[in-house]
Design a protein around this motif. Structure first.
Motif, mmCIF file in Angstrom:
data_model
loop_
_atom_site.group_PDB
_atom_site.id
_atom_site.type_symbol
_atom_site.label_atom_id
_atom_site.label_comp_id
_atom_site.label_asym_id
_atom_site.label_seq_id
_atom_site.Cartn_x
_atom_site.Cartn_y
_atom_site.Cartn_z
ATOM 1 N N UNK A 80 0.648 -1.193 -0.051
ATOM 2 C CA UNK A 80 0.163 -0.033 -0.072
ATOM 3 C C UNK A 80 0.823 1.200 -0.022
ATOM 4 N N UNK A 81 1.953 1.241 0.759
ATOM 5 C CA UNK A 81 2.768 2.583 0.932
ATOM 6 C C UNK A 81 3.555 2.556 -0.552
ATOM 7 N N UNK A 82 4.114 1.593 -0.916
ATOM 8 C CA UNK A 82 5.062 1.525 -1.894
ATOM 9 C C UNK A 82 4.036 2.048 -3.209
ATOM 10 N N UNK A 83 2.921 1.551 -3.189
ATOM 11 C CA UNK A 83 2.110 1.967 -4.308
ATOM 12 C C UNK A 83 1.049 3.277 -4.305
ATOM 13 N N UNK A 84 1.438 3.736 -2.993
ATOM 14 C CA UNK A 84 0.765 5.110 -2.897
ATOM 15 C C UNK A 84 -0.802 4.953 -2.895
ATOM 16 N N UNK A 85 -1.459 3.655 -2.306
ATOM 17 C CA UNK A 85 -2.698 3.669 -2.317
ATOM 18 C C UNK A 85 -3.688 4.384 -1.242
ATOM 19 N N UNK A 86 -4.367 4.922 -1.843
ATOM 20 C CA UNK A 86 -5.459 5.662 -0.727
ATOM 21 C C UNK A 86 -6.333 4.816 0.011
ATOM 22 N N UNK A 87 -5.876 4.383 0.980
ATOM 23 C CA UNK A 87 -6.694 3.580 1.720
ATOM 24 C C UNK A 87 -6.124 3.524 3.066
ATOM 25 N N UNK A 88 -7.084 3.683 4.331
ATOM 26 C CA UNK A 88 -6.856 3.691 5.536
ATOM 27 C C UNK A 88 -6.793 2.335 6.303
ATOM 28 N N UNK A 89 -5.827 1.564 6.875
ATOM 29 C CA UNK A 89 -5.721 0.340 7.242
ATOM 30 C C UNK A 89 -6.142 0.035 8.754
ATOM 31 N N UNK A 90 -6.872 -0.537 9.202
ATOM 32 C CA UNK A 90 -7.002 -0.899 10.415
ATOM 33 C C UNK A 90 -6.717 -2.359 10.625
ATOM 34 N N UNK A 91 -5.599 -2.617 11.589
ATOM 35 C CA UNK A 91 -5.354 -4.012 11.905
ATOM 36 C C UNK A 91 -6.171 -4.697 12.958
ATOM 37 N N UNK A 112 -5.386 -0.097 15.322
ATOM 38 C CA UNK A 112 -5.013 -1.399 15.843
ATOM 39 C C UNK A 112 -5.959 -1.799 16.886
ATOM 40 N N UNK A 113 -6.757 -3.063 16.508
ATOM 41 C CA UNK A 113 -7.608 -3.413 17.299
ATOM 42 C C UNK A 113 -7.446 -5.083 17.625
ATOM 43 N N UNK A 114 -7.904 -5.467 18.883
ATOM 44 C CA UNK A 114 -7.886 -6.816 19.330
ATOM 45 C C UNK A 114 -9.032 -7.556 18.312
ATOM 46 N N UNK A 115 -8.833 -8.945 18.251
ATOM 47 C CA UNK A 115 -10.070 -9.481 17.675
ATOM 48 C C UNK A 115 -11.122 -9.670 18.373
ATOM 49 N N UNK A 116 -11.192 -9.424 19.612
ATOM 50 C CA UNK A 116 -11.898 -9.201 20.831
ATOM 51 C C UNK A 116 -12.777 -8.003 20.692
ATOM 52 N N UNK A 122 -15.069 -0.922 16.964
ATOM 53 C CA UNK A 122 -14.735 -1.362 15.592
ATOM 54 C C UNK A 122 -15.334 -0.164 14.687
ATOM 55 N N UNK A 123 -16.786 0.238 15.138
ATOM 56 C CA UNK A 123 -17.463 1.374 14.175
ATOM 57 C C UNK A 123 -16.611 2.523 14.478
ATOM 58 N N UNK A 124 -16.382 2.892 15.836
ATOM 59 C CA UNK A 124 -15.612 4.210 16.175
ATOM 60 C C UNK A 124 -14.413 4.213 15.478
ATOM 61 N N UNK A 137 -6.094 3.380 18.388
ATOM 62 C CA UNK A 137 -5.472 1.988 18.980
ATOM 63 C C UNK A 137 -6.380 1.758 20.041
ATOM 64 N N UNK A 138 -6.784 0.777 20.112
ATOM 65 C CA UNK A 138 -7.673 0.168 21.255
ATOM 66 C C UNK A 138 -6.867 0.517 22.716
ATOM 67 N N UNK A 139 -7.579 1.350 23.665
ATOM 68 C CA UNK A 139 -7.072 1.724 24.793
ATOM 69 C C UNK A 139 -6.091 0.699 25.648
ATOM 70 N N UNK A 140 -6.485 -0.311 25.759
ATOM 71 C CA UNK A 140 -5.677 -1.298 26.560
ATOM 72 C C UNK A 140 -4.497 -1.742 25.791
ATOM 73 N N UNK A 141 -4.539 -1.682 24.430
ATOM 74 C CA UNK A 141 -3.221 -1.875 23.587
ATOM 75 C C UNK A 141 -2.142 -0.744 23.698
ATOM 76 N N UNK A 142 -2.888 0.342 23.706
ATOM 77 C CA UNK A 142 -2.205 1.772 23.709
ATOM 78 C C UNK A 142 -1.369 1.799 25.272
ATOM 79 N N UNK A 143 -1.993 1.461 25.883
ATOM 80 C CA UNK A 143 -1.484 1.229 27.517
ATOM 81 C C UNK A 143 -0.369 0.550 27.422
#
Length: 219
Positions: A80-91, A112-116, A122-124, A137-143
């Motif tokens: 995505x970065x190499x080809x300058x594709x205009x897309x937002x990625x959420x892991x 970045x979100x947990x699968x849980x 996820x909407x936010x 980034x999900x709060x507990x992951x950011x911590x």
């Protein structure tokens, strides 16, 4: 439907993928374009359709290489970065260790979100990265990331963190000084101090090191 956020789900487990789709289907501002179960399918969608947000699992089958456990998600971020594709990625990943999050962010992931994750978060996250163009980034992951960086021996004051973020945004010492109502010389002292603290060669190298180690994540 033209105004809806176009979402691609990259997940190789059908039940999990359908679960994500169900979390989004009753929101009028979301439209799930499709589900990609392999890295190759993700590339095809990115090349042929306009995708606004990619929900990306880091572990995807790579049929061409006959590999089923590699972290193909990182390769997709590089593509995505190499080809300058205009897309937002959420892991969306079961890997919650700080190193995975920081690496994904350094490669361009905006979320970045947990699968849980639940339907509300996820909407936010989707609305935040697409409509506001801000990281999520999900709060507990950011911590975890913040705790991890503190154990590396580099502790920043709030002022140092603010100046570091401004430096990463490309602001000059004068521009930072104006924003913080400080003297230019004071900002230069802070800049030199940060370069020394991180063992960097210059400001560019400072930003690279800080980014790779999670210091540029904003609360």
């Amino acid at each position: 439907m033209n105004q809806a956020i176009k979402i691609l789900i990259a997940e190789d487990h059908p039940v999990v993928a359908e679960g994500y789709a169900n979390l989004l289907k009753d929101s009028a501002d979301f439209h799930t374009v499709g589900i990609a179960g392999t890295a190759q399918e993700v590339y095809h969608y990115l090349k042929t359709q306009k995708i606004d947000v990619l929900l990306l699992d880091l572990v995807l089958p790579n049929i061409r290489l006959h590999e089923y456990s590699q972290l193909a998600g990182y390769d997709i971020l590089d593509f995505i970065k190499t080809n300058n594709i205009d897309v937002r990625v959420i892991v969306l990943s079961s890997h919650e260790e700080p190193s995975f999050i920081v690496k994904a962010q350094s490669k361009g992931a905006m979320g970045y979100l947990s699968k849980k994750v639940d339907r509300f978060e996820i909407r936010e996250a989707i609305r935040r990265v697409e409509l506001e163009k801000k990281e999520y980034i999900q709060k507990h992951l950011l911590s975890q990331i913040i705790d991890n960086t503190n154990t590396d021996g580099i502790t920043l004051t709030q002022r140092e963190r603010s100046i570091l973020i401004y430096i990463s945004e490309g602001l000059t010492s004068k521009q930072i000084a104006d924003k913080l109502s400080l003297a230019n010389d004071t900002i230069r002292d802070y800049r030199e101090g940060l370069i020394k603290k991180f063992g960097a060669k210059n400001s560019v190298n400072l930003v690279k090191i800080a980014s790779e180690n999670g210091y540029l994540i904003q609360l």
